[in-house]
Design a protein around this motif. Structure first.
Motif, PDB file in Angstrom:
ATOM      1  N   THR A   1      -7.145  -2.186  -7.537  1.00 16.01           N
ATOM      2  CA  THR A   1      -6.518  -1.424  -8.620  1.00 16.01           C
ATOM      3  C   THR A   1      -6.776  -1.999 -10.003  1.00 16.01           C
ATOM      4  O   THR A   1      -6.315  -1.440 -11.002  1.00 16.01           O
ATOM      5  CB  THR A   1      -4.998  -1.341  -8.401  1.00 16.01           C
TER       6      THR A   1
ATOM      7  N   ASP B   1      -2.915   4.587  -2.877  1.00 14.52           N
ATOM      8  CA  ASP B   1      -4.070   3.829  -2.422  1.00 14.52           C
ATOM      9  C   ASP B   1      -4.903   4.595  -1.411  1.00 14.52           C
ATOM     10  O   ASP B   1      -6.133   4.470  -1.383  1.00 14.52           O
ATOM     11  CB  ASP B   1      -3.597   2.509  -1.801  1.00 14.52           C
TER      12      ASP B   1
ATOM     13  N   PRO C   1       0.827  -1.208   0.000  1.00 13.35           N
ATOM     14  CA  PRO C   1       0.000   0.000   0.000  1.00 13.35           C
ATOM     15  C   PRO C   1       0.864   1.262   0.000  1.00 13.35           C
ATOM     16  O   PRO C   1       1.898   1.317   0.677  1.00 13.35           O
ATOM     17  CB  PRO C   1      -0.799  -0.104   1.297  1.00 13.35           C
TER      18      PRO C   1
ATOM     19  N   THR D   1      -5.341  -7.788  -1.823  1.00 10.53           N
ATOM     20  CA  THR D   1      -6.442  -6.834  -1.711  1.00 10.53           C
ATOM     21  C   THR D   1      -6.173  -5.612  -2.579  1.00 10.53           C
ATOM     22  O   THR D   1      -7.080  -5.104  -3.258  1.00 10.53           O
ATOM     23  CB  THR D   1      -6.649  -6.418  -0.248  1.00 10.53           C
ATOM     24  N   LYS D   2      -4.925  -5.150  -2.600  1.00  8.95           N
ATOM     25  CA  LYS D   2      -4.590  -4.027  -3.470  1.00  8.95           C
ATOM     26  C   LYS D   2      -4.800  -4.411  -4.930  1.00  8.95           C
ATOM     27  O   LYS D   2      -5.280  -3.590  -5.729  1.00  8.95           O
ATOM     28  CB  LYS D   2      -3.151  -3.569  -3.230  1.00  8.95           C
ATOM     29  N   ARG D   3      -4.468  -5.641  -5.288  1.00  9.12           N
ATOM     30  CA  ARG D   3      -4.664  -6.084  -6.665  1.00  9.12           C
ATOM     31  C   ARG D   3      -6.151  -5.990  -7.060  1.00  9.12           C
ATOM     32  O   ARG D   3      -6.493  -5.565  -8.159  1.00  9.12           O
ATOM     33  CB  ARG D   3      -4.161  -7.516  -6.829  1.00  9.12           C
TER      34      ARG D   3
END
Length: 259
Positions: A215, A123, A102, A210-212
């Motif tokens: 985004t 983020d 992040p 989770t970021k994947r």
């Protein structure tokens, strides 16, 4: 870890990076550290920030990255005297979005033009209530082209219509309302305290995956539009109107089209 400003050596010359670095409990803080230019997006700043992000992405001891600044301006936009290659700037924006950690923007100053692209690529973004924001591109004869890659998927479209077209200045509460910021408060560090605590409590794999998820649509925009918007940016900056706008800005006068 204390603040450091390492020097790098290439071809017999010494380059002092314009990115400050510090680490505390797994959170790496990268500071845009060129206050004399109001942290404008020069070729050097874009390159140094990209290098620092690469190192953070590869370091298993880094849980999250905070992107902040020295001086009273987070980022003034493109350095008109030493602009970065448009493709390099697009690469930096994509790197922020794709980094498997992040990235949290911490703003305690003013943000203009391309600097808003950096915020949108992060983020999470927080700012002090004294911060101000403006998309100033139209006032020098260009358009917020490549920064639209992270901005359009993440920010209120009606707000962007207004602020893209007018170049008006707006404040931190308005930036939070539009989605440019996650939150704003009198003390930006107090705002970010629970955010950083949450990131430190989260598993690296959980954060990365989770970021994947979050985004995916932003990266679809990069895949679809990056080449066209990079070409548009290059064409506009080479135009006669942009030359007049940039000259007027550097000479601290109104450009010829002001009514």
């Amino acid at each position: 870890m204390t603040h450091t400003t390492p020097a790098t050596h290439t071809a017999g010359t010494t380059h002092t990076t314009v990115i400050g670095r510090a680490r505390e409990r797994g959170v790496e803080t990268l500071s845009l550290d060129s206050p004399d230019t109001r942290n404008a997006l020069s070729a050097a700043l874009v390159g140094d920030l990209a290098d620092a992000l690469t190192e953070c992405g590869e370091d298993p001891e880094v849980r999250a990255v905070v992107l902040t600044h020295t001086g009273t301006t987070f980022c003034a936009g493109a350095d008109l005297r030493d602009p970065p290659d448009p493709e390099a700037f697009v690469g930096l924006l994509r790197q922020l979005v794709e980094l498997p950690k992040p990235v949290v923007a911490r703003v305690a100053g003013h943000v203009r033009a391309g600097g808003l692209g950096l915020l949108a690529a992060c983020d999470i973004a927080a700012a002090s209530t004294t911060s101000t924001f403006a998309f100033t591109e139209v006032r020098i004869g260009v358009a917020p082209a490549v920064i639209s890659l992270p901005l359009l998927p993440r920010t209120d479209p009606r707000a962007l219509s207004r602020y893209y077209l007018t170049g008006e200045r707006f404040d931190a509460p308005e930036a939070a309302r539009t989605g440019l910021l996650t939150a704003a408060g009198d003390d930006v560090d107090a705002v970010l305290e629970p955010v950083l605590d949450g990131l430190r409590r989260s598993a690296p794999q959980g954060l990365a995956e989770t970021k994947r998820l979050l985004t995916a649509r932003v990266l679809e925009t990069f895949d679809r539009d990056a080449a066209d918007l990079t070409a548009l940016s290059a064409r506009l900056f080479a135009s006669p109107q942009a030359r007049e706008g940039m000259t007027a800005f550097l000479e601290r006068r109104d450009p010829a089209w002001v009514l």
